[in-house]
Structures are given as structure tokens and as C-alpha cells.
Design a protein around this motif. Structure first.
Motif, PDB file in Angstrom:
ATOM      1  N   VAL A  18       0.846  -1.193   0.000  1.00  0.00           N
ATOM      2  CA  VAL A  18       0.000   0.000   0.000  1.00  0.00           C
ATOM      3  C   VAL A  18       0.885   1.248   0.000  1.00  0.00           C
ATOM      4  O   VAL A  18       1.161   1.859   1.035  1.00  0.00           O
ATOM      5  CB  VAL A  18      -0.964  -0.018   1.206  1.00  0.00           C
ATOM      6  CG1 VAL A  18      -1.876   1.216   1.168  1.00  0.00           C
ATOM      7  CG2 VAL A  18      -1.806  -1.280   1.192  1.00  0.00           C
ATOM      8  N   TYR A  19       1.358   1.600  -1.188  1.00  0.00           N
ATOM      9  CA  TYR A  19       2.229   2.769  -1.330  1.00  0.00           C
ATOM     10  C   TYR A  19       1.886   3.530  -2.608  1.00  0.00           C
ATOM     11  O   TYR A  19       1.289   2.990  -3.536  1.00  0.00           O
ATOM     12  CB  TYR A  19       3.701   2.345  -1.363  1.00  0.00           C
ATOM     13  CG  TYR A  19       4.085   1.434  -2.513  1.00  0.00           C
ATOM     14  CD1 TYR A  19       4.413   1.950  -3.766  1.00  0.00           C
ATOM     15  CD2 TYR A  19       4.105   0.053  -2.345  1.00  0.00           C
ATOM     16  CE1 TYR A  19       4.747   1.117  -4.825  1.00  0.00           C
ATOM     17  CE2 TYR A  19       4.435  -0.784  -3.399  1.00  0.00           C
ATOM     18  CZ  TYR A  19       4.760  -0.252  -4.631  1.00  0.00           C
ATOM     19  OH  TYR A  19       5.073  -1.090  -5.680  1.00  0.00           O
ATOM     20  N   GLY A  20       2.261   4.805  -2.616  1.00  0.00           N
ATOM     21  CA  GLY A  20       2.211   5.619  -3.826  1.00  0.00           C
ATOM     22  C   GLY A  20       3.634   5.872  -4.266  1.00  0.00           C
ATOM     23  O   GLY A  20       4.079   5.429  -5.320  1.00  0.00           O
ATOM     24  N   PHE A  21       4.380   6.580  -3.397  1.00  0.00           N
ATOM     25  CA  PHE A  21       5.824   6.676  -3.573  1.00  0.00           C
ATOM     26  C   PHE A  21       6.444   5.382  -3.028  1.00  0.00           C
ATOM     27  O   PHE A  21       6.067   4.927  -1.945  1.00  0.00           O
ATOM     28  CB  PHE A  21       6.387   7.881  -2.813  1.00  0.00           C
ATOM     29  CG  PHE A  21       5.956   9.215  -3.355  1.00  0.00           C
ATOM     30  CD1 PHE A  21       6.533   9.725  -4.504  1.00  0.00           C
ATOM     31  CD2 PHE A  21       4.982   9.958  -2.711  1.00  0.00           C
ATOM     32  CE1 PHE A  21       6.148  10.959  -5.006  1.00  0.00           C
ATOM     33  CE2 PHE A  21       4.584  11.196  -3.201  1.00  0.00           C
ATOM     34  CZ  PHE A  21       5.173  11.687  -4.365  1.00  0.00           C
ATOM     35  N   PRO A  22       7.373   4.776  -3.746  1.00  0.00           N
ATOM     36  CA  PRO A  22       7.949   3.503  -3.305  1.00  0.00           C
ATOM     37  C   PRO A  22       8.534   3.590  -1.890  1.00  0.00           C
ATOM     38  O   PRO A  22       9.208   4.560  -1.541  1.00  0.00           O
ATOM     39  CB  PRO A  22       9.044   3.230  -4.340  1.00  0.00           C
ATOM     40  CG  PRO A  22       8.596   3.958  -5.567  1.00  0.00           C
ATOM     41  CD  PRO A  22       7.910   5.187  -5.059  1.00  0.00           C
ATOM     42  N   GLY A  23       8.219   2.597  -1.096  1.00  0.00           N
ATOM     43  CA  GLY A  23       8.787   2.499   0.237  1.00  0.00           C
ATOM     44  C   GLY A  23       8.118   3.335   1.303  1.00  0.00           C
ATOM     45  O   GLY A  23       8.537   3.309   2.459  1.00  0.00           O
ATOM     46  N   VAL A  24       7.056   4.053   0.950  1.00  0.00           N
ATOM     47  CA  VAL A  24       6.372   4.939   1.892  1.00  0.00           C
ATOM     48  C   VAL A  24       4.892   4.577   1.915  1.00  0.00           C
ATOM     49  O   VAL A  24       4.262   4.436   0.870  1.00  0.00           O
ATOM     50  CB  VAL A  24       6.537   6.415   1.488  1.00  0.00           C
ATOM     51  CG1 VAL A  24       5.765   7.324   2.437  1.00  0.00           C
ATOM     52  CG2 VAL A  24       8.010   6.799   1.454  1.00  0.00           C
ATOM     53  N   GLY A  25       4.325   4.444   3.112  1.00  0.00           N
ATOM     54  CA  GLY A  25       2.911   4.131   3.229  1.00  0.00           C
ATOM     55  C   GLY A  25       2.039   5.171   2.542  1.00  0.00           C
ATOM     56  O   GLY A  25       2.293   6.372   2.616  1.00  0.00           O
ATOM     57  N   PHE A  26       0.990   4.709   1.869  1.00  0.00           N
ATOM     58  CA  PHE A  26       0.100   5.585   1.108  1.00  0.00           C
ATOM     59  C   PHE A  26      -0.661   6.494   2.075  1.00  0.00           C
ATOM     60  O   PHE A  26      -1.381   6.036   2.959  1.00  0.00           O
ATOM     61  CB  PHE A  26      -0.858   4.732   0.285  1.00  0.00           C
ATOM     62  CG  PHE A  26      -1.674   5.494  -0.705  1.00  0.00           C
ATOM     63  CD1 PHE A  26      -1.075   6.086  -1.796  1.00  0.00           C
ATOM     64  CD2 PHE A  26      -3.048   5.625  -0.556  1.00  0.00           C
ATOM     65  CE1 PHE A  26      -1.816   6.786  -2.728  1.00  0.00           C
ATOM     66  CE2 PHE A  26      -3.802   6.321  -1.476  1.00  0.00           C
ATOM     67  CZ  PHE A  26      -3.187   6.904  -2.567  1.00  0.00           C
ATOM     68  N   GLY A  27      -0.501   7.811   1.895  1.00  0.00           N
ATOM     69  CA  GLY A  27      -1.016   8.764   2.863  1.00  0.00           C
ATOM     70  C   GLY A  27      -2.517   8.716   3.045  1.00  0.00           C
ATOM     71  O   GLY A  27      -3.019   8.735   4.177  1.00  0.00           O
ATOM     72  N   GLY A  28      -3.269   8.673   1.954  1.00  0.00           N
ATOM     73  CA  GLY A  28      -4.720   8.635   2.067  1.00  0.00           C
ATOM     74  C   GLY A  28      -5.207   7.409   2.814  1.00  0.00           C
ATOM     75  O   GLY A  28      -6.145   7.471   3.611  1.00  0.00           O
ATOM     76  N   TYR A  29      -4.571   6.274   2.582  1.00  0.00           N
ATOM     77  CA  TYR A  29      -4.923   5.040   3.260  1.00  0.00           C
ATOM     78  C   TYR A  29      -4.688   5.171   4.765  1.00  0.00           C
ATOM     79  O   TYR A  29      -5.551   4.828   5.586  1.00  0.00           O
ATOM     80  CB  TYR A  29      -4.095   3.901   2.673  1.00  0.00           C
ATOM     81  CG  TYR A  29      -4.380   2.521   3.203  1.00  0.00           C
ATOM     82  CD1 TYR A  29      -5.238   1.665   2.522  1.00  0.00           C
ATOM     83  CD2 TYR A  29      -3.768   2.049   4.359  1.00  0.00           C
ATOM     84  CE1 TYR A  29      -5.490   0.378   2.984  1.00  0.00           C
ATOM     85  CE2 TYR A  29      -4.012   0.768   4.832  1.00  0.00           C
ATOM     86  CZ  TYR A  29      -4.870  -0.060   4.139  1.00  0.00           C
ATOM     87  OH  TYR A  29      -5.106  -1.329   4.607  1.00  0.00           O
ATOM     88  N   ALA A  30      -3.511   5.676   5.149  1.00  0.00           N
ATOM     89  CA  ALA A  30      -3.210   5.867   6.570  1.00  0.00           C
ATOM     90  C   ALA A  30      -4.177   6.856   7.209  1.00  0.00           C
ATOM     91  O   ALA A  30      -4.621   6.679   8.352  1.00  0.00           O
ATOM     92  CB  ALA A  30      -1.765   6.336   6.734  1.00  0.00           C
ATOM     93  N   ALA A  31      -4.535   7.914   6.479  1.00  0.00           N
ATOM     94  CA  ALA A  31      -5.491   8.892   6.995  1.00  0.00           C
ATOM     95  C   ALA A  31      -6.850   8.250   7.239  1.00  0.00           C
ATOM     96  O   ALA A  31      -7.531   8.544   8.228  1.00  0.00           O
ATOM     97  CB  ALA A  31      -5.616  10.056   6.016  1.00  0.00           C
ATOM     98  N   GLY A  32      -7.254   7.368   6.330  1.00  0.00           N
ATOM     99  CA  GLY A  32      -8.531   6.688   6.509  1.00  0.00           C
ATOM    100  C   GLY A  32      -8.553   5.808   7.746  1.00  0.00           C
ATOM    101  O   GLY A  32      -9.595   5.671   8.407  1.00  0.00           O
ATOM    102  N   ILE A  33      -7.426   5.182   8.066  1.00  0.00           N
ATOM    103  CA  ILE A  33      -7.348   4.404   9.304  1.00  0.00           C
ATOM    104  C   ILE A  33      -7.653   5.304  10.507  1.00  0.00           C
ATOM    105  O   ILE A  33      -8.443   4.948  11.388  1.00  0.00           O
ATOM    106  CB  ILE A  33      -5.961   3.755   9.440  1.00  0.00           C
ATOM    107  CG1 ILE A  33      -5.769   2.674   8.372  1.00  0.00           C
ATOM    108  CG2 ILE A  33      -5.781   3.160  10.834  1.00  0.00           C
ATOM    109  CD1 ILE A  33      -4.367   2.078   8.335  1.00  0.00           C
ATOM    110  N   LEU A  34      -7.039   6.473  10.548  1.00  0.00           N
ATOM    111  CA  LEU A  34      -7.283   7.396  11.653  1.00  0.00           C
ATOM    112  C   LEU A  34      -8.723   7.909  11.669  1.00  0.00           C
ATOM    113  O   LEU A  34      -9.302   8.130  12.738  1.00  0.00           O
ATOM    114  CB  LEU A  34      -6.321   8.573  11.577  1.00  0.00           C
ATOM    115  CG  LEU A  34      -4.939   8.385  12.183  1.00  0.00           C
ATOM    116  CD1 LEU A  34      -4.116   9.659  12.030  1.00  0.00           C
ATOM    117  CD2 LEU A  34      -5.019   7.990  13.649  1.00  0.00           C
TER     118      LEU A  34
END
Length: 247
Positions: A18-34
Motif C-alpha cells: 500500500v504505497y504511492g511513492f515507493p517504500g512509503v505508506g500511502f497517505g490517504g490510506y493511513a489517513a482513513g485508518i485514523l
């Protein structure tokens, strides 16, 4: 195949794919968790540092009454309740977006990544959102026809919050780059979202984004998800920030 976020005794793990930029968690996905911490509310998620992939991060309450994801270095991102986001004034028609996908696809853009969790067309069903955006120049929009894969959910049902927020993240990124000339090194600083209606996998939707303003390195954008018939499901306003070294 589903791609469920994992909760552990120490917090949350964003899966490796689940990434957009390689090696970094996808921001929108992490935001949705919160966002799950405030069900039914309009909330704003602010990003401070990149979210790691495949490693537990702590979900914890903040003194201000919100929640955050954090690691040993401190806060990664945090969520707070906000005022409802203003809906977009109009929704592009299904036919207009279909025509744009034929006439102005963005798969040849230097900003396109086929492996992006949100808008990469190379992802297998269930392993990405697979939105493929096109340009609607007359409406100053980027948009995609989008039928979320049933594989994104376990046994059917509504699309999870992390995937709704994930679907809203990429259109804003496209908008600030195409309409504000933001460079590739531009990232989400905050994302505020109102969810008005469930997004149902297997049903046709439209996702779209637009630029609102630009001031130096700051790019204010909007994005939305609607049904094929134009009923709004979710809509966001976001600030994207060009990194100093790219400005």
C-alpha cells in the motif's frame, strides 16, 4: 484477495503493497485508518512524517482530543474533528469522463506510476484502487470512471474508510501538478473529508479532482467521489506542499 490493514498489540501496520511513492505508506490510506476514530464525523488528518510500510506504528489518543499514528520518533500523522467540507459545485457526467479517458488519458504523463496504490493501472484486483485518471480541460478537472473491485472487501459490503480516503488522495495530487505546475516532489500536508454516502464495490462511480489556489509551495485542491448518476459519496479539501528542495 483483500489487503486488510493489520492491527497488532502495538498498533497498526500499513501493508507492504500500500504505497504511492515507493517504500512509503500511502497517505490517504493511513489517513482513513485514523478517520475510523470519529465515525460519521467530518475530520481532518494532518501529515508530519512518512508512514513506514510493514512495521507497526502506535495508534494513540492525543491531549487535544484527537488521535495519532506515531513511532519512536514521534507523530507521523494526526486526526481531529473539523467542520463539514464544502461539496463541489458540480459533478462531471459519466459520458464526459468516458470521453476524456479516450481523448486525454494521463497514463503517458511523467507523473503517472502504474504501481501507485491509488491510481496505478498495473495493480491486480484487490491490491490497488486502480483509478486511471484523464484530463477534462474544459472543466479544469481530472477524473476517472471507477468501479471499485469487490476484492477490496471481505465478503462484499461497503468500501472501507482507508480506501475511500485513498481514492480521494490521488485526484488532488494530479490536480495540483496539472493545474498549478507543482513538481513531482509535492506531498499531502493535510486532507479533510466529509463522507456522505457509502461507496459500494462493484458499482460504477466517478472520482475527480480540481485545483483551488496556489501560494508559493502550497497547493489547495479538492476531490470527490460520486455515483455514476452524480450523487456525492465523499468529498475532500487538501493542502499539498512542494518539498523545499524542489521549490
Amino acid at each position: 484477495m483483500t489487503h486488510d490493514r493489520q492491527e497488532t498489540s502495538t498498533g497498526v501496520v500499513v501493508p507492504d503493497h500500500v504505497y504511492g511513492f515507493p517504500g512509503v505508506g500511502f497517505g490517504g490510506y493511513a489517513a482513513g485508518i485514523l478517520s475510523r476514530q470519529f465515525p460519521g464525523a467530518s475530520v481532518k488528518v494532518s501529515f508530519r512524517r512518512p508512514v513506514p510500510l510493514g512495521s507497526p506504528v502506535e495508534l494513540r489518543a492525543t491531549e487535544a482530543g484527537g488521535y495519532e499514528l506515531a513511532d519512536s520518533g514521534g507523530t507521523l500523522l494526526f486526526v481531529e474533528v473539523c467542520e463539514p467540507v464544502a461539496p463541489p459545485p458540480s459533478v462531471p457526467s459519466w459520458d464526459d469522463v468516458v470521453a476524456a479517458e479516450k481523448e486525454h488519458p494521463l497514463t503517458d504523463s511523467p507523473f503517472y506510476r502504474g504501481d501507485c496504490y491509488g491510481c496505478g493501472g498495473d495493480r491486480a484486483p484487490g491490491l490497488g484502487l486502480r483509478q486511471t485518471f484523464a484530463l477534462l480541460p474544459e472543466q479544469s478537472l481530472v477524473a476517472a470512471t471507477w468501479t471499485p473491485d469487490r476484492e477490496l472487501t471481505q465478503g462484499g459490503g461497503e468500501l472501507a474508510a482507508e480506501d475511500i480516503w485513498g481514492a480521494l488522495d490521488c485526484p488532488g495530487g494530479w490536480a495540483c501538478r496539472l493545474f498549478n505546475d507543482a513538481p513531482h516532489e509535492t506531498v499531502t500536508a493535510y486532507l479533510a473529508t466529509t463522507v456522505a454516502k457509502a461507496v459500494v464495490p462493484g458499482e460504477d462511480h466517478i472520482t475527480f479532482g480540481w485545483a483551488t489556489s496556489v501560494s508559493g509551495r502550497k497547493h489547495l485542491v479538492g476531490s470527490a467521489i460520486a455515483t455514476r448518476d452524480g450523487e456525492l459519496c465523499a468529498y475532500s479539501t487538501a493542502l499539498w506542499l512542494t518539498l523545499p528542495q524542489a521549490a
